[in-house]
Scaffold this active site. Sequence first.
Site, PDB file in Angstrom:
ATOM      1  N   GLN A   7      -4.406  -4.911   7.007  1.00 11.29           N
ATOM      2  CA  GLN A   7      -5.469  -5.875   6.288  1.00 11.29           C
ATOM      3  C   GLN A   7      -5.457  -7.168   7.154  1.00 11.29           C
ATOM      4  O   GLN A   7      -6.188  -8.193   6.509  1.00 11.29           O
ATOM      5  CB  GLN A   7      -5.194  -6.213   4.904  1.00 11.29           C
ATOM      6  CG  GLN A   7      -5.396  -4.857   4.208  1.00 11.29           C
ATOM      7  CD  GLN A   7      -6.818  -4.339   4.068  1.00 11.29           C
ATOM      8  OE1 GLN A   7      -7.775  -5.189   4.226  1.00 11.29           O
ATOM      9  NE2 GLN A   7      -7.202  -2.950   3.818  1.00 11.29           N
ATOM     10  N   ASP A  50       3.000  -4.175   8.338  1.00 13.70           N
ATOM     11  CA  ASP A  50       1.950  -3.442   8.182  1.00 13.70           C
ATOM     12  C   ASP A  50       0.783  -4.362   8.104  1.00 13.70           C
ATOM     13  O   ASP A  50       0.544  -5.104   7.092  1.00 13.70           O
ATOM     14  CB  ASP A  50       2.018  -2.778   6.679  1.00 13.70           C
ATOM     15  CG  ASP A  50       0.566  -2.277   6.256  1.00 13.70           C
ATOM     16  OD1 ASP A  50      -0.005  -2.207   6.984  1.00 13.70           O
ATOM     17  OD2 ASP A  50       0.626  -1.728   5.200  1.00 13.70           O
ATOM     18  N   HIS A 104       0.794  -1.205   0.092  1.00 10.93           N
ATOM     19  CA  HIS A 104      -0.224  -0.074  -0.142  1.00 10.93           C
ATOM     20  C   HIS A 104       0.948   1.158  -0.199  1.00 10.93           C
ATOM     21  O   HIS A 104       1.893   1.189   0.406  1.00 10.93           O
ATOM     22  CB  HIS A 104      -0.849  -0.038   1.264  1.00 10.93           C
ATOM     23  CG  HIS A 104      -1.807   0.972   1.400  1.00 10.93           C
ATOM     24  ND1 HIS A 104      -1.693   2.388   1.696  1.00 10.93           N
ATOM     25  CD2 HIS A 104      -3.220   0.842   1.137  1.00 10.93           C
ATOM     26  CE1 HIS A 104      -2.990   2.965   1.951  1.00 10.93           C
ATOM     27  NE2 HIS A 104      -3.723   2.266   1.601  1.00 10.93           N
ATOM     28  N   LYS A 118     -10.330  -0.700  10.280  1.00 10.80           N
ATOM     29  CA  LYS A 118     -10.343  -1.900   9.467  1.00 10.80           C
ATOM     30  C   LYS A 118     -10.709  -2.968  10.484  1.00 10.80           C
ATOM     31  O   LYS A 118     -11.077  -4.124   9.830  1.00 10.80           O
ATOM     32  CB  LYS A 118      -9.260  -2.012   8.668  1.00 10.80           C
ATOM     33  CG  LYS A 118      -8.794  -1.066   7.809  1.00 10.80           C
ATOM     34  CD  LYS A 118      -8.102  -1.428   6.701  1.00 10.80           C
ATOM     35  CE  LYS A 118      -7.225  -0.037   5.989  1.00 10.80           C
ATOM     36  NZ  LYS A 118      -8.011   0.282   5.142  1.00 10.80           N
ATOM     37  N   CYS A 165      -4.899   2.581  -3.593  1.00 10.18           N
ATOM     38  CA  CYS A 165      -3.791   3.018  -2.933  1.00 10.18           C
ATOM     39  C   CYS A 165      -2.475   2.113  -3.012  1.00 10.18           C
ATOM     40  O   CYS A 165      -1.750   1.896  -2.340  1.00 10.18           O
ATOM     41  CB  CYS A 165      -3.786   3.459  -1.443  1.00 10.18           C
ATOM     42  SG  CYS A 165      -5.033   4.746  -1.139  1.00 10.18           S
TER      43      CYS A 165
HETATM   44  N1  PLP Z   1      -1.697  -0.644   4.560  1.00 14.09           N
HETATM   45  C1  PLP Z   1      -2.512  -1.498   4.007  1.00 14.09           C
HETATM   46  C2  PLP Z   1      -2.254  -2.635   3.529  1.00 14.09           C
HETATM   47  C3  PLP Z   1      -3.574  -0.668   3.928  1.00 14.09           C
HETATM   48  O1  PLP Z   1      -4.861  -1.409   3.160  1.00 14.09           O
HETATM   49  C4  PLP Z   1      -4.095   0.388   4.383  1.00 14.09           C
HETATM   50  C5  PLP Z   1      -5.359   0.978   4.118  1.00 14.09           C
HETATM   51  O2  PLP Z   1      -6.240   0.745   3.143  1.00 14.09           O
HETATM   52  C6  PLP Z   1      -3.059   1.218   5.066  1.00 14.09           C
HETATM   53  C7  PLP Z   1      -1.824   0.717   5.175  1.00 14.09           C
HETATM   54  C8  PLP Z   1      -3.478   2.542   5.557  1.00 14.09           C
HETATM   55  O3  PLP Z   1      -4.186   2.546   6.599  1.00 14.09           O
HETATM   56  P1  PLP Z   1      -4.821   4.000   7.173  1.00 14.09           P
HETATM   57  O4  PLP Z   1      -5.593   4.802   5.988  1.00 14.09           O
HETATM   58  O5  PLP Z   1      -6.143   3.319   8.097  1.00 14.09           O
HETATM   59  O6  PLP Z   1      -3.680   4.471   7.994  1.00 14.09           O
END
Ligand code: PLP
Length: 414
Positions: A211, A208, A131, A234, A372
């Site tokens: 998900q 990270d 992401h 999430k 993203c």
């Molecule tokens: N990392 C992953 C794999 C994601 O899917 C997302 C959000 O879709 C993020 C990071 C970023 O999350 P946030 O926008 O809640 O900080």
Amino acid sequence: MNAVSAVTAPYDAERVRADFPILAQQVNGHPLIYLDSAASGQRPLAVLRAVERYETHHHSNVHRGVHALSQAATEAFEGARERVRRFLNARSTREIVFVRGATEGINLVAQSLARPRFGPGDEILITGLEHHANIVPWQMVCEQSGCALKVAPIDRRGEVDIGRLLELLTARTRLVAVAHVSNALGTIVPVKRIIEAAHSSGALVLVDGAQAVPHGAVDVRELGCDFYAFSGHKLYGPTGIGVLFGREELLEEMPPWQGGGDMIRTVSFEKSTYNELPWKFEAGTPNISGAVGLAAAMDYLESLGLEAVAAHEQRLLALATAELERMPGIEIIGTAAHKAAVLSFTLRGCHPHDLGTILDSEGVAIRTGHHCAMPVMTFFDIPATARASFGCYNTEADVRALVTALGKAREVFG
Ligand code: PLP
């Protein structure tokens, strides 16, 4: 987390669905079919009520007050931290930093760990399925410090090429930053294996987990990761709250990244000294009700049973995959052997945004776009995908509604 889990008791998704009042509405004259939990999960009543209770009866600022409400708020906030510690099986609440979300957690590590310590000759290793939140903070650090960003490629199934990743992992690698689950493809990445390899090569690892946490139990001690970041929204919790887990020894050595109230011990115009962990990293008034809501979301999810939820979602994923595979013109993007409840696809001759609009007119909410993860789209040579993602409240009827709505879209574009 495992892709397939053994189910012991029947999972009553209809009953779970009833816990989520937002799902009871009609959209465009149809019952809402919410298939966008990878973007943001909905909140169960238990979370809504916990937040309301806190805001109605306990709110004040935390930590500095001697009056009863401030103490109640502090107890609620620090109690939430202990709840997160248990959820992740971290050693200590000193390792649990509240942040706005996964994005802020990753930026914290980039700015506080990497920026001051990394320089020319050092490398940060990520993968091709990240992401943007796990790409851009590292690019910024590379510009600031002179270190280099390396990318382990993915293959056509959307799996990380572990052989190439191991080749790219050298004595120069200072940090590996990798998604536990890809939001664009659903791939479950074998992070434990990557962590072991990185550690034997002397690199630290940030996972990270944005998900991953809604789809299976995460044990940071068992994984052995150095940092683990995720977002509350999430995980069926509120927006604007998230968690960075960091190993205490590392957080202890890292300087604060933002200055202000709460993160200090003493302040004078000549010099300030800093608070102890984890408050050293929490400048300013925190999102107290967000933390309370997140703790309630963890209670709720654990009451359903993370294993049972994961097994249910796997059934929905398998059903939806089989149905879409049968539909001419549909191509599934991301066919990894182990996937979480994310199904990305395209329909020949139809831009994903048009597809999303048609599905929305049928009450079916999916996400369309690059999610993203623009480098993933570039890799598959497509501008965007349509993405259906499943959560604890989705049912087989939701999958059938998706298939019916897709059938209508195919009549228009087929
Ligand atoms: N990392 C992953 C794999 C994601 O899917 C997302 C959000 O879709 C993020 C990071 C970023 O999350 P946030 O926008 O809640 O900080």
